[in-house]
Design a protein around this motif. Structure first.
Motif, mmCIF file in Angstrom:
data_model
loop_
_atom_site.group_PDB
_atom_site.id
_atom_site.type_symbol
_atom_site.label_atom_id
_atom_site.label_comp_id
_atom_site.label_asym_id
_atom_site.label_seq_id
_atom_site.Cartn_x
_atom_site.Cartn_y
_atom_site.Cartn_z
ATOM 1 N N ALA A 219 38.390 86.078 10.833
ATOM 2 C CA ALA A 219 37.009 86.273 11.272
ATOM 3 C C ALA A 219 36.124 86.733 10.133
ATOM 4 C CB ALA A 219 36.963 87.289 12.418
ATOM 5 N N ARG A 220 36.695 87.454 9.177
ATOM 6 C CA ARG A 220 35.908 87.999 8.060
ATOM 7 C C ARG A 220 35.786 87.033 6.887
ATOM 8 N NH1 ARG A 220 38.694 92.505 10.141
ATOM 9 N NH2 ARG A 220 40.507 92.164 8.806
ATOM 10 N N ASP A 221 36.549 85.963 6.882
ATOM 11 C CA ASP A 221 36.533 85.027 5.763
ATOM 12 C C ASP A 221 35.442 83.975 5.994
ATOM 13 O OD1 ASP A 221 36.999 82.980 3.878
ATOM 14 O OD2 ASP A 221 39.140 83.423 3.822
ATOM 15 N N PRO A 222 34.424 83.901 5.150
ATOM 16 C CA PRO A 222 33.324 82.950 5.379
ATOM 17 C C PRO A 222 33.753 81.491 5.290
ATOM 18 C CG PRO A 222 33.125 83.995 3.222
ATOM 19 C CD PRO A 222 34.205 84.728 3.957
ATOM 20 N N ARG A 223 34.930 81.217 4.740
ATOM 21 C CA ARG A 223 35.400 79.830 4.646
ATOM 22 C C ARG A 223 35.929 79.313 5.986
ATOM 23 N NH1 ARG A 223 39.370 81.124 -0.338
ATOM 24 N NH2 ARG A 223 39.947 82.654 1.261
ATOM 25 N N ILE A 224 36.192 80.224 6.923
ATOM 26 C CA ILE A 224 36.768 79.852 8.214
ATOM 27 C C ILE A 224 35.665 79.705 9.248
ATOM 28 C CG2 ILE A 224 38.358 80.562 10.037
ATOM 29 C CD1 ILE A 224 39.684 79.720 7.393
ATOM 30 N N ARG A 225 35.683 78.597 9.999
ATOM 31 C CA ARG A 225 34.677 78.341 11.022
ATOM 32 C C ARG A 225 35.226 78.487 12.428
ATOM 33 N NH1 ARG A 225 32.031 73.835 11.650
ATOM 34 N NH2 ARG A 225 30.014 74.876 11.841
ATOM 35 N N VAL A 226 36.549 78.365 12.599
ATOM 36 C CA VAL A 226 37.151 78.455 13.924
ATOM 37 C C VAL A 226 38.565 79.011 13.770
ATOM 38 C CG1 VAL A 226 37.907 76.038 13.755
ATOM 39 C CG2 VAL A 226 37.815 77.148 15.996
ATOM 40 N N VAL A 227 38.974 79.846 14.737
ATOM 41 C CA VAL A 227 40.332 80.393 14.779
ATOM 42 C C VAL A 227 40.999 79.844 16.026
ATOM 43 C CG1 VAL A 227 41.760 82.460 14.858
ATOM 44 C CG2 VAL A 227 39.580 82.494 13.617
ATOM 45 N N ALA A 228 42.173 79.267 15.873
ATOM 46 C CA ALA A 228 42.876 78.659 17.005
ATOM 47 C C ALA A 228 44.339 79.078 16.974
ATOM 48 C CB ALA A 228 42.762 77.139 16.946
ATOM 49 N N GLY A 229 44.972 79.093 18.147
ATOM 50 C CA GLY A 229 46.370 79.479 18.136
ATOM 51 C C GLY A 229 47.081 79.414 19.464
ATOM 52 N N TYR A 230 48.351 79.778 19.384
ATOM 53 C CA TYR A 230 49.290 79.790 20.514
ATOM 54 C C TYR A 230 49.701 81.239 20.754
ATOM 55 C CZ TYR A 230 53.948 79.399 22.695
ATOM 56 O OH TYR A 230 55.045 79.548 23.499
ATOM 57 N N VAL A 231 49.579 81.703 22.008
ATOM 58 C CA VAL A 231 49.809 83.116 22.320
ATOM 59 C C VAL A 231 50.759 83.248 23.497
ATOM 60 C CG1 VAL A 231 48.724 85.290 22.950
ATOM 61 C CG2 VAL A 231 47.469 83.656 21.562
ATOM 62 N N GLU A 232 51.741 84.127 23.340
ATOM 63 C CA GLU A 232 52.609 84.481 24.454
ATOM 64 C C GLU A 232 52.207 85.823 25.055
ATOM 65 O OE1 GLU A 232 56.565 84.208 22.901
ATOM 66 O OE2 GLU A 232 56.482 82.006 22.751
#
Length: 719
Positions: A219-232
């Protein structure tokens, strides 16, 4: 919930998290040149992805590996590495982790399995690793994980096979996963769609680094636009909420595939990572309140990740402009717009006229636009049509669909790429059974490309939903923290397991919730005296027992008692009937409550999850609450505005608003009661469950009255 580290350790930990992803030096404990062993992968991948830092293989049996000098142990290294990768047996991990912490290593990536997922003995060892990380601030990724990767600097310490083939381009997607294999599948699908990845983090058992840590860093990295993942499971909901809030403030959606929804799946998740998952409906409520985008399939996860990574502008509303090369596809798209609760934009007369001017005679210029076969003969005109749709002020999202487009496919794709780069509105392309080379060109150029307009429009719905979220904090409550009154404090301290109606109603009255006038009576004679003392025209007689939640099912409710004699007789009959049906129940007597009429019955509830914390619920009340299941949940506490939003999601809202000519009810007062109960839940960790049912919602301006309540007390923690 994990106890927060001390301020000094917290600062060290935050710095070490950055060093995990931005390390200058890496040691590989258990390094190998045997390609069949996991110890060979870190060095191979660091070389492949061009890591510019220093790499130290550690293996006492070898002099060199992959052209690098090998060292016998950590103490022999010429410097303290930023990160140590563990490729050694489980029995060797605890001592090596302690050694790393003592030497000042910033982070450990522990591939090794055989810890909490294996049972009680493994959990005890894993807890020792957790303690080391908590006390020193060293980041522990894993154990039982596939590791981390930063594709921007080549620091690839994740051993998934998905990274061994085609090189992953650096990009704007951050991936987090609690399953290494699923993470690899997501990487592969991103590659198939030409998407670049910034980070990949497999967190495993999360002994010293959680999903929340990874999301927060991305979230803090300006190069990242979206965070996606798999959660248990989420192990620390407070930390997770802060990370998601930070992502929202920075305009980055968090898209999660949450599994463990069925009992069997939850058990499988527990055996997979050694941790219990919270109830599915509570996760749904928590994620909805935070603005997490929850998906139900890997396909949808990749679709939305692609859209949020490639679409540069968020929609300003839900109006959709549709163009297709088939009338049938146009009708199909319009149906999907309706299903997704979007709207077909009404084109201006100017837009229709401009499209008509260059459209084939047998085309249709309204929304949806049907260009028929024009893309085979005049792609410039088709591009102009799309530009006119993009320019229409009623259009917020543009959906174009082409089926069997082989002729002129490449020049059409170039037009779509150009328009997507010029417009300030999302342009979603559905390319069905059409030229594959053109599709690949659009994907590589960052144009959201789908094989089905239904998938494109589902993604459009999520774009619109996320755009509607503000950057405000996830939850803002009203007023100061609520302090429970003496009645509830005493009942919680006594901890008899359940708190019955009479005590609980008195406790609710102490925090300002309206309740009816009430007296308790041990037997028939006391009931007659209580009626006379109350001075009410009519009362309700109810069984007084903490062991009976559903009084009406055992004959424990009598309405419209209008005399002392009736109260005495009804008490005799009720006690006999209930004791016959529930001989094991503790019965304290009866309750006489003023009979309050006029309004609709609602329900307010509290449930506390050991992982996720307290939740508040509101819904239609009475005896059918469990059958109708018209209930909305949110993490507690909530503000009055949030409570009103919860009520607004009920199917029963028209009843509360005054359906079929009935007067509107006091929805504001119900929302205020929900907010008050939510603050009570947040203030009382010992309150496991609370049911206020029914809550009588009276006419607008007349408030609400809590007619019945029952609470469960959480077991006291072990000494």
């Amino acid at each position: 919930m994990t106890q927060a580290p001390s301020p000094g350790v917290a600062e060290t930990r935050a710095a070490n998290l950055v060093r995990l992803y931005e390390a200058s030096s890496v040691a590989v404990l258990g390094a190998s040149d045997n390609r069949s062993k996991v110890g060979s992968r870190p060095i191979a991948l660091l070389n492949k992805y061009g890591f510019a830092g220093r790499v130290y293989p550690i293996n006492a049996k070898r002099d060199d590996i992959a052209g690098l000098r090998c060292y016998p142990d950590l103490a022999s290294l010429p410097e303290v590495p930023d990160v140590v990768v563990f490729c050694v047996p489980a029995r060797d991990v605890p001592a090596a982790v302690a050694d790393c912490a003592a030497r000042g290593v910033a982070a450990a990536v522990i591939y090794t399995s055989g810890f909490g997922e294996m049972g009680e003995a493994g959990r005890a060892v894993e807890e020792e690793l957790r303690r080391i990380g908590h006390e020193t601030g060293m980041i522990l990724c894993g154990p039982n994980c596939q590791g981390t990767a930063n594709f921007h600097n080549g620091l690839v310490l994740n051993f998934t096979s998905a990274l061994m083939g085609e090189r992953v381009p650096a990009g704007s997607i951050g991936l987090v996963t609690q399953s290494g294999l699923v993470g690899g599948l997501i990487v592969t699908e991103c590659l198939n769609r030409g998407l670049g990845i910034g980070y990949l983090s497999s967190t495993g058992n999360e002994a010293g680094m959680t999903l929340s840590d990874a999301i927060g860093h991305m979230a803090r990295d300006p190069r990242i636009r979206v965070v996606a993942g798999y959660v248990e499971q989420v192990r620390d909901m407070a930390a997770f909420r802060l990370s998601v809030e930070e992502a929202r403030r920075n305009g980055k959606p968090v898209i999660l595939l949450k599994v463990g929804r069925s009992p069997d799946a939850a058990r499988a998740a527990a055996s997979h990572t050694g941790s219990l998952a919270g109830a599915a409906e509570l996760y749904d409520a928590a994620f909805a309140a935070m603005g997490v985008v929850v998906v139900e399939s890997l396909e949808e996860l990749i679709d939305l990740t692609m859209v949020f990574a490639t679409v540069r502008h968020r929609p300003r509303g839900s109006g959709v402009g549709v163009l297709t090369n088939s009338g049938g596809l146009g009708v199909f798209s319009a149906d999907e717009v309706f299903r997704q609760n979007l709207t077909m934009a009404s084109f201006s007369d100017e837009t229709v006229a401009r499209i008509s001017a260059r459209l084939l005679d047998f085309g249709a210029a309204g929304n949806p636009v049907d260009i028929s076969t024009q893309a085979y003969t005049d792609v410039d005109a088709v591009a102009a049509h799309i530009e006119h749709i993009c320019a229409d002020p009623a259009v917020d999202i543009v959906s174009v669909t082409f089926g069997l487009q082989f002729l002129n496919a490449e020049p059409l794709a170039e037009h779509l790429i150009r328009i997507a780069g010029q417009t300030d509105k999302p342009l979603l392309v559905s390319w069905i059974s059409s030229d594959a080379k053109a599709a690949q060109r659009m994907q590589e150029a960052g144009v959201g490309t789908f094989s089905d307009p239904a998938r494109a429009l589902r993604a459009a719905r999520r774009l619109a939903d996320f755009a509607a979220l503000s950057g405000a904090p996830v939850s803002v409550t009203d007023g100061e923290a609520l302090r429970p009154g003496p009645t509830l404090v005493r009942a919680l301290a006594e901890n008899h397991g359940e708190i019955g109606e009479a005590t609980m109603l008195a406790a609710l009255a102490e925090i300002g919730l309206p309740v009816p006038a009430m007296r308790r009576a041990a037997g028939p004679a006391d009931a007659a005296a209580a009626f006379a003392a109350m001075g009410c025209a009519a009362v309700v007689l109810k069984i007084d027992s903490p062991d009976i939640a559903h009084k009406s099912e055992v004959g424990g409710v009598r309405l419209d008692i209008r005399s002392a004699g009736d109260a005495e007789a009804a008490t005799v009959a009720m006690l006999d009937a209930v004791r016959a049906l529930k001989p094991e129940a503790r019965i304290d007597g009866v309750i006489l409550a003023e009979m309050v009429q006029g309004g609709t019955e609602a329900f307010i509830g509290v449930k506390r999850d050991p992982v996720l914390g307290p939740f508040v619920a509101v819904g239609l009340g009475g005896i059918f609450v469990e059958i109708l299941k018209d209930v909305v949940l949110r993490p507690a506490p909530v503000s009055v505005a949030e409570a009103e939003a919860m009520i607004g999601q009920l199917k029963a809202l028209p009843i509360l608003k005054g359906a079929r000519g009935r007067p509107p009810l006091d929805v504001r007062a119900l929302a205020e009661a929900v907010a008050t109960v939510s603050r009570l839940a947040a203030a009382c960790p010992a309150l496991a469950e609370l049911d206020l049912n029914p809550v009588l919602v009276r006419a607008e301006g007349q408030g609400v009255v809590v007619l019945d309540a029952l609470a469960s007390v959480a077991p006291a923690p072990p000494p």
